[in-house]
Design a protein around this motif. Sequence first.
Motif, PDB file in Angstrom:
ATOM      1  N   THR A 238       0.858  -1.185   0.000  1.00 46.61           N
ATOM      2  CA  THR A 238       0.000   0.000   0.000  1.00 46.61           C
ATOM      3  C   THR A 238       0.895   1.237   0.000  1.00 46.61           C
ATOM      4  O   THR A 238       2.085   1.144   0.317  1.00 46.61           O
ATOM      5  N   PRO A 239       0.344   2.406  -0.358  1.00 47.40           N
ATOM      6  CA  PRO A 239       1.150   3.628  -0.267  1.00 47.40           C
ATOM      7  C   PRO A 239       1.756   3.785   1.123  1.00 47.40           C
ATOM      8  O   PRO A 239       2.896   4.234   1.276  1.00 47.40           O
ATOM      9  N   GLY A 240       1.010   3.352   2.148  1.00 43.64           N
ATOM     10  CA  GLY A 240       1.529   3.435   3.523  1.00 43.64           C
ATOM     11  C   GLY A 240       2.748   2.555   3.723  1.00 43.64           C
ATOM     12  O   GLY A 240       3.718   2.958   4.365  1.00 43.64           O
ATOM     13  N   ASP A 241       2.715   1.337   3.133  1.00 40.09           N
ATOM     14  CA  ASP A 241       3.874   0.443   3.258  1.00 40.09           C
ATOM     15  C   ASP A 241       5.109   1.093   2.649  1.00 40.09           C
ATOM     16  O   ASP A 241       6.201   1.032   3.214  1.00 40.09           O
ATOM     17  N   ILE A 242       4.925   1.709   1.474  1.00 39.18           N
ATOM     18  CA  ILE A 242       6.049   2.333   0.775  1.00 39.18           C
ATOM     19  C   ILE A 242       6.568   3.523   1.583  1.00 39.18           C
ATOM     20  O   ILE A 242       7.774   3.691   1.794  1.00 39.18           O
ATOM     21  N   ARG A 243       5.624   4.351   2.069  1.00 44.92           N
ATOM     22  CA  ARG A 243       6.026   5.507   2.867  1.00 44.92           C
ATOM     23  C   ARG A 243       6.828   5.046   4.089  1.00 44.92           C
ATOM     24  O   ARG A 243       7.895   5.574   4.377  1.00 44.92           O
TER      25      ARG A 243
END
Lengths: 406, 279
Positions: free
Chosen positions: A323-328
């Motif tokens: 998810t974008p959160g994982d990448i962030r």
Amino acid sequence: MSLTSAIRVALAALFVNKGRSALTCLGIVIGIMAVIAMVVAGNGARASLDERLDSVGKNLILIKPGGRSNAGIVLSNDSFTDEEVKALREDPEVRRLVSALGENQSHLAMVSTPTVSHHTSITGGVPAMFHVRKWQIEHGRFYTENDLAKAAPVCLLGQTARQKLFPHRSNPVGERLRVGNVRLEVIGVLKAKGRAPTGADPDDQVFVPLSTLQEKIANVKRIDIITATAVTQDAIPQAVERIKKVLREKRRLKPGVDDTFEVSSVQEMAELAVNVARIFNILVVVIASISLIVGGIGIMNIMLVSVTERTREIGIRMAVGATPGDIRNQFLIEAVVLSLVGGLIGIVLGITVAITVTRIAGWPTLMSPFYIVLAFGVSAAVGVFFGLYPAAKAARLDPIEALRYE
Amino acid sequence: MKPIIQIEEIHKIYDTGAVQVQALRGVSLSVEEGEFLAIMGASGSGKSTLMNILGCLDRPTSGRYLLDGEDVSKLNRYQLARIRNRKLGFVFQGFNLLKRHTALENVELPLLYAGVSARERRRRALAKLELVGLADRAGHLPNQLSGGQQQRVAIARALVNEPRILLADEPTGNLDSVTSEEILAEFQRLHRDLGQTIIMVTHELDVADHAQRIVLIRDGKVADDRSNLRPREARRRRVADANGSDIGRPHALAADDRSPALVAAGGREPGPGVVRETA
């Protein structure tokens, strides 16, 4: 993704570019090192100053002849008279605020034993001086009121004077000295006091009763200084005021006329030192902030480069379900790890520098776990703050664009 | 059979500022569980756009997309990532393996984002590597593997989350003909033996011909949709043939790749197309 997995992924990525990661840390290393070293060394310096002030006596009040006008001009250099000292000693207010008061007179002279001569300061005083100045006996005894009344030919030696005059005898009690035509018997040796904050060596002195100095050695009455000990630290300002009042009355100074003497307390000097230390601390914080900001910008810069370089990797990770959160989080953790590693190295180097500096200067090394925790926290905060922008940029990437990126 | 994918009147318009590009102009399609479908089209036909939407990498401008009964056309980026992670597996033309990670770590990647424990990740990833015949290459980095092997690692990665659909975007595009056949054989085996639903995008009829059903996309619309009654059987290497059916013998290919001696023993002709690619 679990936090431990995320940290493992971040560490692996940083390890790929070992050299670059190390250089990126450098800014934080230097910043944290500077703060730790300066704070610890600064604390050591302050503690050592405190210790010396304490050995002098924190409640000590110094009364010196020679008042100054507001413009700094010396108005009078009149030494104190016996009457003035007596007036101070008998004033009920002064008696209440001051636990001991003693006058003394110094005289420079050549002191000789049959084998050695040494030019030193001969200090005439009263027995109360020992209490006021917190002098302590190593061998023998102090002179007494009786010695003072009889102008007895007795003396005590400071450690430096003892070493010069009797280099091979640590306890020369009973030996005789000669000052001009006067023979003095050594009745005691004082413990070492260490160098004074002013740089003078208080151990290079020969101590005799005031009457002995005035009547037999110097043949002149000239009280250089009166020292007193306030009963408590809180009583110091009142005591200073009262002493001024008594001396002004005695010298018949009209209101508005400047003092022709100077009353100061060690506490005032201590406060001055505290102020200097405060300014020093502010400077440390400013320098540290600048270097941490520069270090943080370095981290941000390298993280931005890293995001661009790894665009395709980000695309792959997103395609398989990051998810974008994982990448962030991945990039944020990388930035935090970089700055924490920098902080850790900085802490170690800072402690090393601090220990070296304090050892050389002879100050105590005051290390507190609080600084380590604080430095750690600050480096983590720098990592989060400067890592957030590159991490957000990575998280915003479009998976299709990222996968297509060459 | 129930439809696993149902798209209705899908439009996709790319707004490039000056011009609006209509990539898809009302595509409707239904894919049933267990189908092996090829989406064919020339470049610029919109097949890649369709693939991206089917793969939940992109959202349609309008239209409805039901994946496994769930409307995914309005989901946000987080929700789409979850769908990709749980229901889809991707195989790309360029393999898209992480260069600095071993084959095993690459296969584990989707499980990492699914929050599976390290031990379980390892177990499942190894099982999938075994399925594609590369268990003994688990510790190798992508650049230590041939193109065909890399693509098989990518297939293992795509399957590791037990996806409902395997999406392959020009999976043979970077491979020579012999290796392409290998990969297509792998797809056919997965489809036949495990009932895996597969959607494969390609521009080559030869490749599409291996599927059960071929959908032709032209100018952003479905131009043709027909069953491939007699799909072409991917040619296996002789080593597999010599040992009888390769079905149920997934390691035959791996053994082939691993050991030239074995290949020689199997009497395989070293075809001109056998080129080891290193990405």
